[in-house]
Motif scaffolding. Structure first.
Motif, PDB file in Angstrom:
ATOM      1  N   PHE A  93       1.939  -4.360   3.429  1.00  0.00           N
ATOM      2  CA  PHE A  93       2.950  -3.415   3.923  1.00  0.00           C
ATOM      3  C   PHE A  93       2.571  -2.025   3.444  1.00  0.00           C
ATOM      4  O   PHE A  93       2.365  -1.798   2.251  1.00  0.00           O
ATOM      5  N   THR A  94       2.487  -1.070   4.390  1.00  0.00           N
ATOM      6  CA  THR A  94       2.099   0.305   4.063  1.00  0.00           C
ATOM      7  C   THR A  94       3.303   1.220   4.219  1.00  0.00           C
ATOM      8  O   THR A  94       4.011   1.169   5.229  1.00  0.00           O
ATOM      9  N   THR A  95       3.532   2.081   3.232  1.00  0.00           N
ATOM     10  CA  THR A  95       4.731   2.924   3.260  1.00  0.00           C
ATOM     11  C   THR A  95       4.621   4.089   4.250  1.00  0.00           C
ATOM     12  O   THR A  95       5.579   4.398   4.952  1.00  0.00           O
ATOM     13  N   ASN A  96       3.466   4.776   4.297  1.00  0.00           N
ATOM     14  CA  ASN A  96       3.319   5.964   5.146  1.00  0.00           C
ATOM     15  C   ASN A  96       4.468   6.949   4.929  1.00  0.00           C
ATOM     16  O   ASN A  96       5.109   7.407   5.871  1.00  0.00           O
ATOM     17  N   ALA A  97       4.738   7.269   3.685  1.00  0.00           N
ATOM     18  CA  ALA A  97       5.878   8.136   3.354  1.00  0.00           C
ATOM     19  C   ALA A  97       5.497   9.604   3.493  1.00  0.00           C
ATOM     20  O   ALA A  97       4.611  10.091   2.789  1.00  0.00           O
ATOM     21  N   PHE A  98       6.175  10.299   4.404  1.00  0.00           N
ATOM     22  CA  PHE A  98       6.032  11.753   4.509  1.00  0.00           C
ATOM     23  C   PHE A  98       7.196  12.371   3.734  1.00  0.00           C
ATOM     24  O   PHE A  98       8.355  12.092   4.019  1.00  0.00           O
ATOM     25  N   LEU A  99       6.868  13.202   2.758  1.00  0.00           N
ATOM     26  CA  LEU A  99       7.886  13.827   1.915  1.00  0.00           C
ATOM     27  C   LEU A  99       8.092  15.269   2.359  1.00  0.00           C
ATOM     28  O   LEU A  99       7.135  16.017   2.565  1.00  0.00           O
ATOM     29  N   PHE A 100       9.364  15.659   2.474  1.00  0.00           N
ATOM     30  CA  PHE A 100       9.699  16.992   2.961  1.00  0.00           C
ATOM     31  C   PHE A 100      10.342  17.805   1.840  1.00  0.00           C
ATOM     32  O   PHE A 100      11.120  17.270   1.039  1.00  0.00           O
ATOM     33  N   PRO A 101      10.018  19.102   1.753  1.00  0.00           N
ATOM     34  CA  PRO A 101      10.507  19.924   0.643  1.00  0.00           C
ATOM     35  C   PRO A 101      12.017  20.113   0.701  1.00  0.00           C
ATOM     36  O   PRO A 101      12.609  20.230   1.768  1.00  0.00           O
ATOM     37  N   LYS A 102      12.636  20.163  -0.493  1.00  0.00           N
ATOM     38  CA  LYS A 102      14.076  20.374  -0.565  1.00  0.00           C
ATOM     39  C   LYS A 102      14.458  21.825  -0.293  1.00  0.00           C
ATOM     40  O   LYS A 102      15.581  22.098   0.126  1.00  0.00           O
TER      41      LYS A 102
ATOM     42  N   VAL B 155       0.873  -1.178   0.000  1.00  0.00           N
ATOM     43  CA  VAL B 155       0.000   0.000   0.000  1.00  0.00           C
ATOM     44  C   VAL B 155       0.907   1.224   0.000  1.00  0.00           C
ATOM     45  O   VAL B 155       1.559   1.528   1.005  1.00  0.00           O
ATOM     46  N   ALA B 156       0.996   1.895  -1.124  1.00  0.00           N
ATOM     47  CA  ALA B 156       1.918   3.020  -1.292  1.00  0.00           C
ATOM     48  C   ALA B 156       1.187   4.328  -1.012  1.00  0.00           C
ATOM     49  O   ALA B 156       0.428   4.819  -1.842  1.00  0.00           O
ATOM     50  N   THR B 157       1.397   4.869   0.182  1.00  0.00           N
ATOM     51  CA  THR B 157       0.776   6.135   0.564  1.00  0.00           C
ATOM     52  C   THR B 157       1.854   7.186   0.777  1.00  0.00           C
ATOM     53  O   THR B 157       2.982   6.869   1.162  1.00  0.00           O
ATOM     54  N   SER B 158       1.505   8.425   0.516  1.00  0.00           N
ATOM     55  CA  SER B 158       2.451   9.516   0.733  1.00  0.00           C
ATOM     56  C   SER B 158       1.704  10.786   1.088  1.00  0.00           C
ATOM     57  O   SER B 158       0.525  10.942   0.800  1.00  0.00           O
ATOM     58  N   ASP B 159       2.426  11.694   1.711  1.00  0.00           N
ATOM     59  CA  ASP B 159       1.929  13.035   1.998  1.00  0.00           C
ATOM     60  C   ASP B 159       3.066  13.999   1.642  1.00  0.00           C
ATOM     61  O   ASP B 159       4.118  13.948   2.266  1.00  0.00           O
ATOM     62  N   PRO B 160       2.879  14.816   0.583  1.00  0.00           N
ATOM     63  CA  PRO B 160       1.674  14.971  -0.239  1.00  0.00           C
ATOM     64  C   PRO B 160       1.455  13.789  -1.184  1.00  0.00           C
ATOM     65  O   PRO B 160       2.373  13.010  -1.441  1.00  0.00           O
ATOM     66  N   VAL B 161       0.225  13.694  -1.674  1.00  0.00           N
ATOM     67  CA  VAL B 161      -0.137  12.595  -2.581  1.00  0.00           C
ATOM     68  C   VAL B 161       0.381  12.908  -3.985  1.00  0.00           C
ATOM     69  O   VAL B 161       0.879  14.000  -4.257  1.00  0.00           O
ATOM     70  N   GLY B 162       0.212  11.936  -4.870  1.00  0.00           N
ATOM     71  CA  GLY B 162       0.590  12.154  -6.261  1.00  0.00           C
ATOM     72  C   GLY B 162       2.064  11.934  -6.542  1.00  0.00           C
ATOM     73  O   GLY B 162       2.570  12.375  -7.581  1.00  0.00           O
ATOM     74  N   ALA B 163       2.761  11.241  -5.643  1.00  0.00           N
ATOM     75  CA  ALA B 163       4.163  10.922  -5.878  1.00  0.00           C
ATOM     76  C   ALA B 163       4.267   9.645  -6.705  1.00  0.00           C
ATOM     77  O   ALA B 163       3.348   8.834  -6.752  1.00  0.00           O
ATOM     78  N   THR B 164       5.414   9.465  -7.341  1.00  0.00           N
ATOM     79  CA  THR B 164       5.649   8.280  -8.167  1.00  0.00           C
ATOM     80  C   THR B 164       6.238   7.156  -7.322  1.00  0.00           C
ATOM     81  O   THR B 164       7.148   7.396  -6.521  1.00  0.00           O
ATOM     82  N   VAL B 165       5.714   5.948  -7.518  1.00  0.00           N
ATOM     83  CA  VAL B 165       6.170   4.781  -6.768  1.00  0.00           C
ATOM     84  C   VAL B 165       7.080   3.934  -7.660  1.00  0.00           C
ATOM     85  O   VAL B 165       6.672   3.515  -8.752  1.00  0.00           O
ATOM     86  N   PHE B 166       8.306   3.697  -7.197  1.00  0.00           N
ATOM     87  CA  PHE B 166       9.252   2.833  -7.892  1.00  0.00           C
ATOM     88  C   PHE B 166       9.444   1.564  -7.073  1.00  0.00           C
ATOM     89  O   PHE B 166       9.612   1.633  -5.848  1.00  0.00           O
ATOM     90  N   VAL B 167       9.437   0.424  -7.732  1.00  0.00           N
ATOM     91  CA  VAL B 167       9.766  -0.852  -7.092  1.00  0.00           C
ATOM     92  C   VAL B 167      10.929  -1.449  -7.861  1.00  0.00           C
ATOM     93  O   VAL B 167      10.823  -1.702  -9.070  1.00  0.00           O
ATOM     94  N   ASN B 168      12.051  -1.612  -7.155  1.00  0.00           N
ATOM     95  CA  ASN B 168      13.291  -2.066  -7.809  1.00  0.00           C
ATOM     96  C   ASN B 168      13.627  -1.190  -9.007  1.00  0.00           C
ATOM     97  O   ASN B 168      13.961  -1.675 -10.100  1.00  0.00           O
ATOM     98  N   ASP B 169      13.483   0.139  -8.806  1.00  0.00           N
ATOM     99  CA  ASP B 169      13.840   1.170  -9.798  1.00  0.00           C
ATOM    100  C   ASP B 169      12.936   1.185 -11.027  1.00  0.00           C
ATOM    101  O   ASP B 169      13.260   1.830 -12.028  1.00  0.00           O
ATOM    102  N   LYS B 170      11.798   0.510 -10.971  1.00  0.00           N
ATOM    103  CA  LYS B 170      10.839   0.535 -12.068  1.00  0.00           C
ATOM    104  C   LYS B 170       9.552   1.219 -11.607  1.00  0.00           C
ATOM    105  O   LYS B 170       9.038   0.920 -10.533  1.00  0.00           O
ATOM    106  N   VAL B 171       9.040   2.119 -12.438  1.00  0.00           N
ATOM    107  CA  VAL B 171       7.808   2.833 -12.107  1.00  0.00           C
ATOM    108  C   VAL B 171       6.647   1.841 -12.045  1.00  0.00           C
ATOM    109  O   VAL B 171       6.445   1.042 -12.969  1.00  0.00           O
ATOM    110  N   GLN B 172       5.878   1.917 -10.954  1.00  0.00           N
ATOM    111  CA  GLN B 172       4.743   1.017 -10.776  1.00  0.00           C
ATOM    112  C   GLN B 172       3.406   1.741 -10.820  1.00  0.00           C
ATOM    113  O   GLN B 172       2.482   1.326 -11.492  1.00  0.00           O
TER     114      GLN B 172
END
Length: 364
Positions: free
Chosen positions: A100-109, A45-62
Motif C-alpha cells: 500500500f502506497t500513501t502518495n501523500a501530498f502535503l499542503f502548507p498551512k 510504502v510511505a511517500t510524501s511531497d515534500p519528503v522528510g515528513a514523519t510517518v505515524f502508524v497507530n499514533d506511533k512514530v515509525q
C-alpha cells in the motif's frame, strides 16, 4: 573432480536459496525469532511531497518518508506530518504480500499571496488546455490597456512579466466586452461585445487590426469536444467528476479485488444534485461535500471553493486542506499546471470593477 562438482553444486544451491530468500523478503515474509516461525506481512510504502515528513502508524512514530514499513495484516491508522503543513491521515488495511502506497501530498498551512496583475484584470478566462489565462486591462495607460494572455509556466511570476499583450485597446473598445472566449484549440481568443460583435484575436502576437467574425464562425471556433456528457475528467483520464442528474444505484463493474485499492468508503446510491467522483480503474464512487470543484493537476486531488474559502482535498473527499480564506470573485479560480499555485481574482482594497487583480496562492 568430485570436489569441483561439489563446489559447483554448493554454489548453485546457495544462489537458489539466496534468490528464494530475497523473493520471500520482497513479498513481506519476516522471521519471528521469539515464536520461532516465519510470518507473512504487508508493506506500507510511505511517500510524501515534500519528503522528510514523519510517518505515524497507530499514533506511533515509525520512520520518515520516503521509506517502507513492514506490518502484520490488519487495520492501521497512518498519519504523515511535517511542520508547517496540513497532516495527511487515512485508515488502511494491510494484507498479506500486498503493498500500500500513501502518495501523500502535503499542503502548507500558511501559503503566501502574491499579485500577478496590478492594473486590474477584467473577465479572466482559462484556456481549454489550462496553460494560459486571458484577461482585459482597462484602467492603465492608453498603451497598456487591452487584452492580455498569461502563460502559466514554471517560471517565477513577477507582476505581469509572464503576460503578453495581444491587443492594444487605445479607444477602450474591448473594455466593455461581455467576455473572452477561447477557441477549442487554445490558439485564438474571441472578444464578445454587448453589441453582439465578435473580434478574433490570435494569441501569439499583437493584433493591430482584429478580425470581426460572425456567430457561425464563433460556433465553429468554440465547438466543444463531443462525448463528455457532463463529466469532467481528471488530467490523466482515470477518474471523472460529475453531478448526479437523478437518484438511483450505480451498478458494480468489477467483481474481483484489486490490490492496493483506495480504502475510503464509497457511495453507490446516488442522490440527484449531489457531486461525485468515479474512479474508472478501481470502479469506486465517492460522494463529495457540497461546493464547486475543479481538478488538480495531480489527478489525485480536487480544488473546492465556497464563499470565502478555497481548499484542496483528495478525490475521495479525504484530507481537506484549507489554503485560503478571504474574499475572491466566485468562479475565478484556476490551478497552475505544475500545481505550485492557485490563481484567484480578488481585491485586497475597497472592491470596485477595476480594482480586482489576479493573485497566486503559492503552494510550493
Amino acid at each position: 573432480m568430485n570436489s569441483r562438482v561439489a563446489a559447483v553444486a554448493f554454489g548453485i544451491v546457495t544462489i537458489v536459496l539466496v534468490t528464494f530468500l530475497v523473493i520471500a523478503y520482497a513479498y513481506g515474509y519476516r522471521p519471528n525469532w521469539e515464536e520461532r516461525k516465519i510470518e507473512t506481512t504487508g508493506i506500507l510504502v510511505a511517500t510524501s511531497d515534500p519528503v522528510g515528513a514523519t510517518v505515524f502508524v497507530n499514533d506511533k512514530v515509525q520512520t520518515a518518508t520516503n521509506s517502507t514499513v513492514n506490518l502484520k495484516p490488519g487495520i492501521y491508522k497512518v498519519k504523515i506530518a511535517k511542520d508547517g503543513y496540513f497532516e495527511w491521515e487515512k485508515t488502511i488495511e494491510i494484507k498479506r504480500e500486498e503493498v500500500f502506497t500513501t502518495n501523500a501530498f502535503l499542503f502548507p498551512k500558511a501559503p503566501d499571496l502574491r499579485p500577478i496583475t496590478l492594473n486590474g484584470a477584467l473577465n479572466p478566462t482559462i484556456s481549454p488546455d489550462e496553460t494560459k489565462i486571458a484577461y482585459i486591462v482597462a484602467s492603465a495607460s492608453a498603451t497598456a490597456n487591452g487584452v492580455y494572455t498569461l502563460t502559466m509556466s514554471g517560471l517565477p511570476v513577477i507582476n505581469n512579466i509572464n503576460a503578453r499583450q495581444i491587443f492594444r485597446d487605445n479607444g477602450l473598445i474591448l473594455s466593455a466586452a461581455e467576455g473572452l472566449i477561447w477557441s477549442t484549440d487554445a490558439t485564438t481568443l474571441i472578444a464578445s461585445l454587448s453589441s453582439k460583435l465578435y473580434y478574433q484575436l490570435e494569441t501569439d502576437r499583437l493584433n493591430l487590426s482584429p478580425l470581426t467574425i460572425s456567430t457561425h464562425d464563433l460556433d465553429l471556433l468554440t465547438k466543444p469536444k463531443p462525448g463528455l456528457n457532463g463529466r469532467i475528467y481528471s488530467p490523466d483520464e482515470t477518474k471523472y467528476l460529475y453531478v448526479a442528474t437523478a437518484s438511483g444505484s450505480l451498478p458494480k463493474v468489477l467483481t474481483t479485488y484489486l490490490p492496493g485499492t483506495n480504502p475510503t468508503s464509497e457511495v453507490r446510491n446516488l442522490i440527484a444534485g449531489k457531486t461525485y467522483v468515479y474512479d474508472i480503474k478501481e470502479d469506486r464512487n465517492y460522494l463529495l461535500p457540497d461546493g464547486k470543484y475543479l481538478w488538480f493537476p495531480t489527478s489525485r486531488h480536487l480544488v473546492s471553493y465556497t464563499k470565502n474559502e478555497i481548499a484542496v482535498l483528495e478525490y475521495d473527499g479525504a484530507n481537506k486542506a484549507i489554503v485560503y480564506t478571504g474574499p475572491f470573485v466566485d468562479g475565478y479560480v484556476f490551478v497552475w499546471p505544475n500545481w505550485s499555485k492557485i490563481v484567484i481574482l480578488t481585491s485586497l482594497n475597497q472592491p470596485s470593477q477595476n480594482s480586482e487583480n489576479l493573485y497566486t496562492i503559492n503552494l510550493r
